[in-house]
Design an enzyme around this catalytic site. Structure first.
Site, short mmCIF file in Angstrom:
data_model
loop_
_atom_site.label_atom_id
_atom_site.label_comp_id
_atom_site.label_asym_id
_atom_site.label_seq_id
_atom_site.Cartn_x
_atom_site.Cartn_y
_atom_site.Cartn_z
N HIS A 1 -2.88 5.67 -6.19
CA HIS A 1 -3.72 4.56 -6.66
C HIS A 1 -5.19 4.98 -6.69
CE1 HIS A 1 -0.84 1.31 -6.96
NE2 HIS A 1 -0.44 1.39 -5.70
N GLU B 1 0.80 1.09 -10.57
CA GLU B 1 1.95 1.43 -9.75
C GLU B 1 2.61 2.72 -10.24
OE1 GLU B 1 2.27 -0.31 -7.11
OE2 GLU B 1 4.22 0.28 -6.28
N HIS C 1 1.24 7.59 -1.72
CA HIS C 1 1.30 6.41 -2.58
C HIS C 1 -0.10 5.84 -2.84
CE1 HIS C 1 3.33 2.73 -4.18
NE2 HIS C 1 2.20 2.17 -3.79
N GLU C 2 -0.82 5.55 -1.75
CA GLU C 2 -2.17 4.98 -1.90
C GLU C 2 -3.11 6.01 -2.54
OE1 GLU C 2 -2.29 1.86 -1.52
OE2 GLU C 2 -0.40 1.66 -0.40
#
Lengths: 545, 545
Positions: free
Chosen positions: A313, A339, A309-310
């Protein structure tokens, strides 16, 4: 889209020969267009100011990163002073009247139209930010900052005591201040409602009316999928996810995942690193983008998905157009688009069967055969368990957006005076029962579970669900252009996907507002259907419906 | 010394009742003295400006710490921009004409004498720094900064190629610029010579004449001890220091050392941390002071002494008077006094027999009995080997200051035009032969070994030797006040020593110039004899002379 690189204008401008004459040439699509050197001077001055703000802000990010990761505990006493000073200096830089003068001088200049699309967008973005920051009265800004700190403390206490009445009076004051700010920003930004002015901070040009329409359609689709999953006799065995994996091994898994997605933390040219914090986050700018994760010995999948997830980003922040660095357009588009990138990597890639086809043997190798008995499909089903829950941050792909929709509807009605702060717990609990079928036992697992409202972040929640919707729409487009992307993934090749995302999302930076970006990239308006199709297809296979 | 706390004045001033009347009361030694509220207002404004500079500077330190310890390699591209911007903003803050106005307004105020000693010192320190920073012409500052960067590059290349001619032309330009600056600063600071104006930056009020006198006496004493050590038949076996100790174990040793000296890196109130860098250093301010070290698997003693050395620096920074935080007097006194603290802990404590009496069993325990066969006296002699060498940073206690004396004499003669840049290698090599009896084979191990001159740091070297002299003088005083300190040390109790250093050095901050501090604390002028006595006593035992 005009493909001129502003850099060329800037460089040619440096040549002394050109400075002496009143007009310089700017190369556009092979032709030449006259740009007033007076206008260019003003533009360059504005960009210089903007560059300083961007660099200064990246210093603040480092102070915050260090605070979360490395700072010794007593350091907070100095850090709060440093952050206070940095905010004060930054606010002066942002609201410097010279910026207002330059914006006006540029926008009213007779040659304004000779600026190219990127230059105009830069001026627009600086103006927007300047207006937001200067139109709010100092008194309101100071009072709000104070009340946010007070509300945050009250939230912590109230949450610990499972007692909303501790939080309520401070939240009421904060909401009043936010309403006052929203009223002012509504006029500046010309949004339909005050709440829309807050949404616009995180998702520019998006309105609550549009979101209501989108979310209603999303809700219907999600509830339908949810019911089928829950009622299916085929349910996953999640005990695989609870096998104890030493943290030192999990750190190696993180490194392997970072390598896989192309987030470089190890080479001599690395621009990233992974540290450990209570709540994972991503921070940084272009050359130096850092992520964090949290390791639980008995929940190895937690850090796997937080790193993905990170990492999603981080790839966005690292792969913005390098020619636009230090310019306003050289920044991410919106919270929702950001997101979309993290959810794309975490869910669409990371929870796919193809990813695990490649990664399960790796995982097994790294863990000294801790998964040698594990069946691929059993694992894929386990990491895709669908189960209504009370806590947003623990929610699965199908129920996650329902948590967001609840928050959005409540915020919208709160700012339209249709619901009061005192009524929040009741409204919250009813919606959780209606949409998710769960019974909230106390307000700590209910209305007080998130920090956002206590921190004054109203208008932020919708971005989370919009991000999911965008990710589905981007996926539909990508599948047309790279039909065999899943096959590549199964072979451990993530490169095509990464390049597609960079070309179609990252490299556009902040050249467009999110709705425009989605239209330009996918060829259609925001469309919930694609995300629902993705979920339907995936979960019908997993749950056999 | 007036023991008034400025804090009281400041607090009483906040009371609205007092603001309305033209004079407020400042409590001094139980009595009351009238301080003009107009003067106090100006003073408070000046302190506010100074506080901002101090906090802002601590942000710069963090950027530099992160650059050395955590930053991903590509981050340098952003970091250089951040550091450039921070330096630019800091320079504006420091040279803000409002500071000049406030200083003048305060110093010419008819009630100036009603300020207490600490307040006057604060004004003096701000003025001194302001003058230094504003009296040098912008052109010279910019040119020097550029030439330092160029000289640094040339130094790296020249050193790698063992070719002084690569470095020479750039060093010549840099020395010319430094001479120009020194001439200007000499007038501002009213120092006897231009070189003295540079020394004054690091060791306020110290002159090359004083240093020459001190160093001549020191040299005679050191050479005598050195000769006795070298000619002694009793020589240590240093192979103990080369035993391989895994780096993970060395990290545990560092933690144990930090705990021993009272440098807290582990508790919930910790204000420190240890990281790893090529060259160890200390950075920080009061609540957040960080040290670094370097681990070599086959040289465990290296990190032991670097942790003790940097720990000594850290204790100073952490134990400045907490009531003076953010004030100019709440900073260390000088580079030399700082070095006295690091050398005190590293050598006087860390290389003493009593310390190892306590620590050898600990070391043995931590290393899984890697030293169970080692005799205490053999180890103590090994860590105190005296041997003339070519490289300053590897020198022992007896020869270290001879390296410094050589550098000082060369700098002094360079700035007095008695020696030219071209003659440096020859002069260097001759002095190394004369003072240390070693033959320099090439300029990389000779005149180009240190970064200081390439970085424009002329006038800094003397502080290293002065620090050793101060440490010996402080020791003599401490021994009178804590006669059994060595006994306590042997029992693993460092507390009395730490408290003595805090009371007599750390807590004075920058209230006095170094020579005054030494006189106030020890009751006599700077006196080389004590350091020589310490060395004589220690090494006569070790080498049996």
């Amino acid at each position: 889209m005009v493909k001129t690189k502003f850099k060329e204008v800037s460089n040619s401008h440096k040549l002394k020969t050109y400075i002496a004459i009143p007009r310089i040439f700017s190369k556009i699509k092979g032709g030449y267009v006259m740009v007033s050197s007076e206008l260019m001077n003003e533009y360059k001055k504005l960009m210089e100011k903007s560059k300083e703000i961007i660099i200064f802000d990246s210093i603040k990010s480092l102070l915050e990163w260090d605070m979360q990761t490395k700072m010794p505990p007593r350091g907070i006493l100095l850090r709060s002073q440093q952050l206070g000073l940095v905010s004060q200096i930054e606010h002066k830089m942002i609201t410097n009247p010279e910026i207002g003068r330059l914006i006006e001088s540029i926008m009213k200049h007779p040659d304004y139209d000779s600026l190219n699309e990127q230059q105009k967008r830069n001026v627009y973005l600086v103006k927007k930010f300047y207006d937001e920051q200067t139109k709010l009265p100092e008194r309101l800004v100071v009072e709000t900052a104070k009340q946010e700190a007070i509300a945050n403390e009250a939230w912590k206490k109230g949450k610990a005591a499972k007692d909303f009445s501790v939080f309520k009076p401070e939240l009421e004051k904060l909401v009043e201040l936010k309403k006052e700010a929203a009223e002012i920003l509504m006029k500046v930004k010309e949004t339909p409602t005050p709440y829309d002015a807050l949404i616009d901070i995180f998702e520019p040009k998006m309105t609550s009316e549009m979101i209501t329409k989108i979310f209603n359609e999303l809700k219907t689709g999600l509830v339908s999928i949810l019911e089928k999953c829950v009622s299916s006799p085929k349910q996953p065995d999640v005990s695989i996810l609870k096998r104890k994996i030493p943290i030192e091994v999990q750190r190696k898994i993180s490194k392997e995942l970072a390598k896989f997605i192309g987030y470089d933390i190890e080479s001599e040219k690395a621009g990233g690193r992974i540290d450990e914090t209570e709540h994972p986050f991503t921070t940084g700018y272009y050359y130096d983008v850092r992520i964090t994760t949290h390791y639980y010995e008995d929940n190895w999948a937690s850090s796997v998905f937080s790193v993905l997830h990170e990492g999603g980003h981080a790839l966005y922040d690292q792969n913005l157009n390098p020619e636009w660095i230090y310019q306003p357009i050289g920044s991410p588009c919106s919270a929702g688009i950001h997101e979309s990138q993290s959810r794309f990597i975490e869910n669409i890639v990371g929870r796919s069967r193809e990813f695990w086809l490649y990664f399960l043997p790796k995982l097994n190798e790294l863990t000294n055969n801790a998964f040698s008995d594990v069946n691929l499909d059993a694992l894929v089903h386990a990491v895709n368990l669908v189960k209504p829950s009370k806590i947003r941050v623990e929610a699965d792909e199908v129920t996650y957006c329902l948590h967001i929709i609840i928050r959005f509807e409540i915020e919208r009605d709160l700012f339209a005076d249709k619901v009061s702060v005192a009524e929040l717990p009741q409204v919250w609990n009813e919606k959780y029962k209606d949409y998710l079928g769960v019974k909230i036992e106390n307000d700590s697992e209910g209305v007080m579970q998130d920090i956002h409202w206590a921190a004054g972040l109203f208008g932020y929640f919708p971005s989370y669900a919009l991000g999911n919707i965008y990710s589905g729409q981007l996926l539909a487009k990508m599948e047309k252009e790279i039909p065999n992307w899943k096959e590549q993934l199964a072979n451990g090749n993530f490169n095509s996907v990464k390049q597609w995302l960079t070309k179609n999302v990252h490299s556009y930076g902040n050249l467009y507002d999110p709705a425009d970006l989605i239209r330009i990239v996918t060829g259609e308006e925001i469309n919930v259907k694609h995300y629902l199709n993705y979920l339907n297809e995936k979960y019908s296979k997993l749950y056999g419906f």
